[in-house]
Design an enzyme around this catalytic site. Sequence first.
Site, PDB file in Angstrom:
ATOM      1  N   THR A  48      58.297  45.691  39.495  1.00 53.30           N
ATOM      2  CA  THR A  48      57.463  46.425  40.444  1.00 53.30           C
ATOM      3  C   THR A  48      58.285  46.879  41.648  1.00 53.30           C
ATOM      4  OG1 THR A  48      55.568  45.104  39.753  1.00 53.30           O
ATOM      5  CG2 THR A  48      55.347  46.333  41.801  1.00 53.30           C
ATOM      6  N   TYR A 111      47.016  50.182  31.070  1.00 53.57           N
ATOM      7  CA  TYR A 111      46.172  51.341  31.401  1.00 53.57           C
ATOM      8  C   TYR A 111      44.691  51.016  31.271  1.00 53.57           C
ATOM      9  CZ  TYR A 111      44.001  55.884  31.510  1.00 53.57           C
ATOM     10  OH  TYR A 111      43.174  56.920  31.834  1.00 53.57           O
ATOM     11  N   TYR A 141      54.162  38.683  32.751  1.00 47.85           N
ATOM     12  CA  TYR A 141      54.098  39.209  34.116  1.00 47.85           C
ATOM     13  C   TYR A 141      52.645  39.361  34.541  1.00 47.85           C
ATOM     14  CZ  TYR A 141      55.673  42.082  38.109  1.00 47.85           C
ATOM     15  OH  TYR A 141      55.941  42.590  39.364  1.00 47.85           O
ATOM     16  N   LYS A 171      55.855  35.134  35.409  1.00 47.54           N
ATOM     17  CA  LYS A 171      56.007  35.504  36.812  1.00 47.54           C
ATOM     18  C   LYS A 171      54.598  35.644  37.361  1.00 47.54           C
ATOM     19  CE  LYS A 171      57.644  38.741  40.223  1.00 47.54           C
ATOM     20  NZ  LYS A 171      58.080  40.094  40.588  1.00 47.54           N
TER      21      LYS A 171
END
Length: 301
Positions: A48, A111, A141, A171
């Site tokens: 990110t 999405y 993630y 994470k």
Amino acid sequence: MSNHKITGVFSAATTPLNADGSPDVGLFTEHCKRLIEEGCHGVALLGTTGEANSFSMGERRMLLEAALKAGISPDKLLPGTGVAAIPETIELTKHALSLGVTKVVMLPPFYYKGVSDDGLFNAYSAILEGVNDSRLQVILYHIPQVSGIPLSVPLIGRLVEAFPDTIVGIKESAGDFNNMQAIIAAYPGFSVLCGADPLLLPLLKAGGAGCITATSNLVADSLRTVYDHVHDEAQTAKVDAAQARINGYRTLSNSYVQIPTIKAMVGLKTGNAGWKRTRPPLVALTDAEYAALAEGYAQLP
């Protein structure tokens, strides 16, 4: 912490850009090498903070190849390979493996919102079966505030049970310490890495594995101090001071939109104003914001 397959301080490396908006490969590899020198166990590139989802498949492959060409060991790189389309996630993951990079950080397909755990389990299963490589180690993630797709504790368990040698960590970037503790309690040996720098110290004390954070672009040395000495009572004051320094940088980085601010701070640290650039839709700090940031940065230890 030796039972964790992945443990340490990893930088969610930011990606510098040229004036035309293309990745500045030379500056990027220089930054990655500096992160290792300053104490990071590895570099989690193309996440990110690295603006990965603003880059093409070709750009992502190029940046990973450049880091390796610059001499960074494959075992110190954790590229983000999770994108919205399963075939492209497979392709990026296979590309990393073809270069000897075996650890990746993988977003879920992000999405469609409100998808079920069954749908997410099927997606990760399709990816891992498509890659079909026993060397692969995946860090899930969880960043629902950006992806819109939370990874539940039961889903993690299903994935660990189905792919015990492959799904090795997560994470946790929601910043939810209770959630981190729940994962640690439910799945001993599973590597929980925090995405929020202020949580590194409490997470390590709770049995977590380390961190993948943005502020490590600036204070990797302090994060490494916390990681190395967290369990040494004689070093408590040193660890607390390092964590306080980390928190100061983190707080300043949250003064404005975080990613452009982190980049501007790397520019202040290195003296290279090129770091201010971001790729749309992100925008660079205004002159006034940058001036205020520079003033705050000058006060930091």
